[in-house]
Design an enzyme around this catalytic site. Structure first.
Site, PDB file in Angstrom:
ATOM      1  N   HIS A  28      27.590   0.754 -33.219  1.00  0.00           N
ATOM      2  CA  HIS A  28      27.356   2.004 -33.975  1.00  0.00           C
ATOM      3  C   HIS A  28      26.084   2.301 -33.841  1.00  0.00           C
ATOM      4  O   HIS A  28      25.783   3.575 -33.556  1.00  0.00           O
ATOM      5  CB  HIS A  28      27.394   1.532 -35.564  1.00  0.00           C
ATOM      6  CG  HIS A  28      28.751   0.924 -36.209  1.00  0.00           C
ATOM      7  ND1 HIS A  28      28.969  -0.198 -36.747  1.00  0.00           N
ATOM      8  CD2 HIS A  28      29.860   1.773 -36.296  1.00  0.00           C
ATOM      9  CE1 HIS A  28      30.056  -0.371 -37.322  1.00  0.00           C
ATOM     10  NE2 HIS A  28      30.681   0.908 -36.873  1.00  0.00           N
ATOM     11  N   LYS A  52      39.265  -0.424 -50.088  1.00  0.00           N
ATOM     12  CA  LYS A  52      39.060  -1.289 -48.821  1.00  0.00           C
ATOM     13  C   LYS A  52      38.760  -2.557 -48.929  1.00  0.00           C
ATOM     14  O   LYS A  52      38.681  -3.250 -48.025  1.00  0.00           O
ATOM     15  CB  LYS A  52      38.270  -0.369 -47.767  1.00  0.00           C
ATOM     16  CG  LYS A  52      39.184   0.168 -46.638  1.00  0.00           C
ATOM     17  CD  LYS A  52      38.299   0.594 -45.280  1.00  0.00           C
ATOM     18  CE  LYS A  52      39.121   0.882 -44.095  1.00  0.00           C
ATOM     19  NZ  LYS A  52      38.347   1.172 -42.971  1.00  0.00           N
ATOM     20  N   ARG A 101      36.256   3.125 -28.475  1.00  0.00           N
ATOM     21  CA  ARG A 101      35.953   2.273 -27.702  1.00  0.00           C
ATOM     22  C   ARG A 101      37.057   2.071 -26.712  1.00  0.00           C
ATOM     23  O   ARG A 101      36.976   1.682 -25.508  1.00  0.00           O
ATOM     24  CB  ARG A 101      35.934   1.113 -28.547  1.00  0.00           C
ATOM     25  CG  ARG A 101      34.762   0.765 -29.481  1.00  0.00           C
ATOM     26  CD  ARG A 101      35.071  -0.138 -30.527  1.00  0.00           C
ATOM     27  NE  ARG A 101      36.293   0.235 -31.465  1.00  0.00           N
ATOM     28  CZ  ARG A 101      36.395  -0.419 -32.415  1.00  0.00           C
ATOM     29  NH1 ARG A 101      35.776  -1.539 -32.581  1.00  0.00           N
ATOM     30  NH2 ARG A 101      37.543   0.098 -33.083  1.00  0.00           N
TER      31      ARG A 101
END
Ligand code: PNS
Length: 172
Positions: A28, A52, A101
């Site tokens: 990040h 979450k 990614r």
């Protein structure tokens, strides 16, 4: 939603880097540093998502982000609890930044970017390729290692390493 978010001449270029950041990793941070160079202001926005079940509270996550970005003068840390495009309008931001990614990331990111575009055509999503050094790295992987007391110093900044150690009560 309607209305132009496109930048007028002379207006500041404001981008938002949204995410869970539970916790922030070197992957990040690499995106934050690089994105901050491309915009007048970069707002790193933590989603306050109660569904979450995160390890770190929103306050802990924003505190850690503030600590690890304190040398970046045009980076602001914030949190939001809304549709991303609506939050971005409220912050006068035109661009959303996301790191990619792998091809696997791309499918989900494309879906999100297309959804956001459908919700608000004036908001642009820009993808940045994650530094290959961190292509395997995720917050989940970091938590998995730290939970078992494994070494995470190459994956997260020292402040995050210390916070993980406190959370799990071990020498991660
Ligand atoms: O780090 P993450 O968990 O991959 O980030 C996902 C995030 C926060 C960018 C995404 O869930 C989001 O923008 N949520 C806000 C709600 C929203 O706008 N949803 C519509 C787009 S899918």
């Amino acid at each position: 939603m309607t209305g132009k978010a496109a930048r007028q001449e002379g207006e500041h270029r404001i981008a938002v880097y949204p995410g869970s950041f539970d916790p922030v990793t070197f992957g990040h941070l690499d995106i934050i540093r690089r994105a901050a160079k491309q915009f007048d202001k970069l707002i790193v926005a933590v989603l306050n998502n109660t569904s979450k079940n995160p390890l770190f509270s929103v306050e802990e996550r924003t505190d850690l982000l503030r600590e690890v970005t304190k040398d970046l003068s045009n980076v602001e840390i914030d949190s939001f609890r809304d549709l991303l495009v609506r939050y971005m309008r409220s912050r006068n931001a035109q661009v959303s930044v996301r790191g990619i990614r792998s091809v696997t990331d791309f499918e989900y990111e494309l879906q999100m970017a297309s959804t956001n575009r459908q919700l608000d055509e004036g908001i642009e999503t820009i993808f940045m390729m994650t530094n290959p050094k961190y292509s395997y790295l995720s917050s989940s992987i970091v938590k998995e290692i730290a939970k078992f007391g494994g070494p995470v110093q190459d994956l997260v900044p020292p402040a995050v390493e210390a916070a993980l150690r406190r959370k799990y009560g071990n020498e991660a």
